[in-house]
Design an enzyme around this catalytic site. Structure first.
Site, mmCIF file in Angstrom:
data_model
loop_
_atom_site.group_PDB
_atom_site.id
_atom_site.type_symbol
_atom_site.label_atom_id
_atom_site.label_comp_id
_atom_site.label_asym_id
_atom_site.label_seq_id
_atom_site.Cartn_x
_atom_site.Cartn_y
_atom_site.Cartn_z
ATOM 1 N N GLY A 62 -15.026 -27.878 -29.043
ATOM 2 C CA GLY A 62 -13.728 -28.375 -29.953
ATOM 3 C C GLY A 62 -13.433 -29.731 -30.125
ATOM 4 N N GLN A 67 -8.882 -37.093 -32.191
ATOM 5 C CA GLN A 67 -9.840 -37.674 -31.625
ATOM 6 C C GLN A 67 -10.904 -38.479 -32.456
ATOM 7 O OE1 GLN A 67 -10.883 -33.670 -29.579
ATOM 8 N NE2 GLN A 67 -11.454 -35.396 -28.102
ATOM 9 N N CYS A 123 -13.099 -33.675 -21.431
ATOM 10 C CA CYS A 123 -12.753 -34.338 -22.931
ATOM 11 C C CYS A 123 -13.462 -35.114 -23.371
ATOM 12 C CB CYS A 123 -11.221 -34.546 -22.839
ATOM 13 S SG CYS A 123 -10.690 -35.087 -24.319
ATOM 14 N N LEU A 124 -14.010 -35.128 -24.687
ATOM 15 C CA LEU A 124 -14.874 -36.295 -25.294
ATOM 16 C C LEU A 124 -13.930 -37.531 -25.189
ATOM 17 C CD1 LEU A 124 -16.091 -34.236 -28.296
ATOM 18 C CD2 LEU A 124 -17.594 -34.750 -26.150
ATOM 19 N N HIS A 165 -6.367 -26.135 -25.279
ATOM 20 C CA HIS A 165 -6.970 -27.655 -25.202
ATOM 21 C C HIS A 165 -6.880 -28.480 -26.357
ATOM 22 C CE1 HIS A 165 -9.510 -30.828 -22.957
ATOM 23 N NE2 HIS A 165 -9.779 -31.038 -24.186
ATOM 24 N N GLU A 166 -7.360 -28.113 -27.464
ATOM 25 C CA GLU A 166 -7.184 -28.495 -28.719
ATOM 26 C C GLU A 166 -6.086 -28.916 -29.312
ATOM 27 O OE1 GLU A 166 -9.897 -30.470 -29.335
ATOM 28 O OE2 GLU A 166 -11.240 -29.517 -27.964
ATOM 29 N N HIS A 169 -4.011 -31.624 -28.078
ATOM 30 C CA HIS A 169 -4.437 -33.046 -29.070
ATOM 31 C C HIS A 169 -3.316 -33.220 -30.001
ATOM 32 C CE1 HIS A 169 -7.667 -34.685 -26.851
ATOM 33 N NE2 HIS A 169 -8.366 -33.532 -26.880
#
Length: 209
Positions: A62, A67, A123-124, A165-166, A169
């Site tokens: 995702g 991000q 997380c990236l 999660h996304e 963001h």
């Protein structure tokens, strides 16, 4: 959200091939509540295409617009990738197998439901930090797809988790916000290193100035 365990699928690729750099922890865009957009948003189609490529090359499942330094209500999810690494017996444990691939625009959660359950998340934007995070089992969400057609759907299991999660963001929240103050304090040094760029990852990152 980053996949786990990291596969060797893209191990031969140098980080410079990433289309978009991933914004690192500490950048102010990650704390913004993002704004809705319209079909004529400049460069939207290319941004979505670039986000898919960036997500895949960085081994994500995702990716949200903040991000990649865009404060708009846009995120993408491909939970198929999680189930690809499972056998049939393991997949049977999750009601959402085999997963989805979906663009979410102007998403707004309608309801969170089901028994809360823990799952190890990463997380990236916060590389090399993973923690068990408790989230509700299902999410009902209103959103537009890439053709700006409206949907309201309920998702379950791992797919619901990736969506939550996304979604966090685009609300200016991070998965580490769910941790206890003590755990946050213990990882402060690692978080500071990420913000300063003292981290080695396989993908290009954009660090706070």
């Amino acid at each position: 959200m980053v996949n786990w365990p990291i596969t060797a699928k893209f191990a031969h690729l140098n980080f410079i091939v990433l289309i978009l750099p991933i914004v690192a922890y500490g950048h102010p865009v990650l704390r913004k509540v993002c704004k809705d957009i319209f079909p004529d948003h400049p460069g939207l189609e290319k941004l979505i295409t670039d986000m898919w490529e960036t997500m895949y090359l960085s081994n994500g499942v995702g990716l949200a617009a903040p991000q990649v330094n865009h404060d708009i209500r846009l995120f993408i999810v491909d939970s198929h990738r999680i189930f690809e690494g499972m056998d049939e017996k393991e997949q049977a444990l999750y009601p959402d197998a085999p997963g989805i691939k979906q663009v979410f625009i102007n998403a707004h959660i309608v309801e969170l439901d089901g028994k809360p359950w823990p799952y190890n998340e990463g997380c990236l934007s916060i590389p090399k930090i993973r923690e068990d995070i408790v989230r509700p089992e299902s999410v009902t969400i209103k959103f537009l797809d890439e053709q700006f057609e409206s949907h309201m759907k309920t998702f379950h299991g791992i797919t619901a988790r990736v969506i939550q999660h996304e979604y966090d963001h685009i609300e200016g929240k991070l998965f580490i916000d769910y941790l206890t103050p003590l755990k946050r304090k213990l990882m402060k040094g690692k978080l500071n290193d990420i913000t300063k760029g003292n981290i080695n990852v396989d993908y290009k990152m954009l660090f706070p100035k």
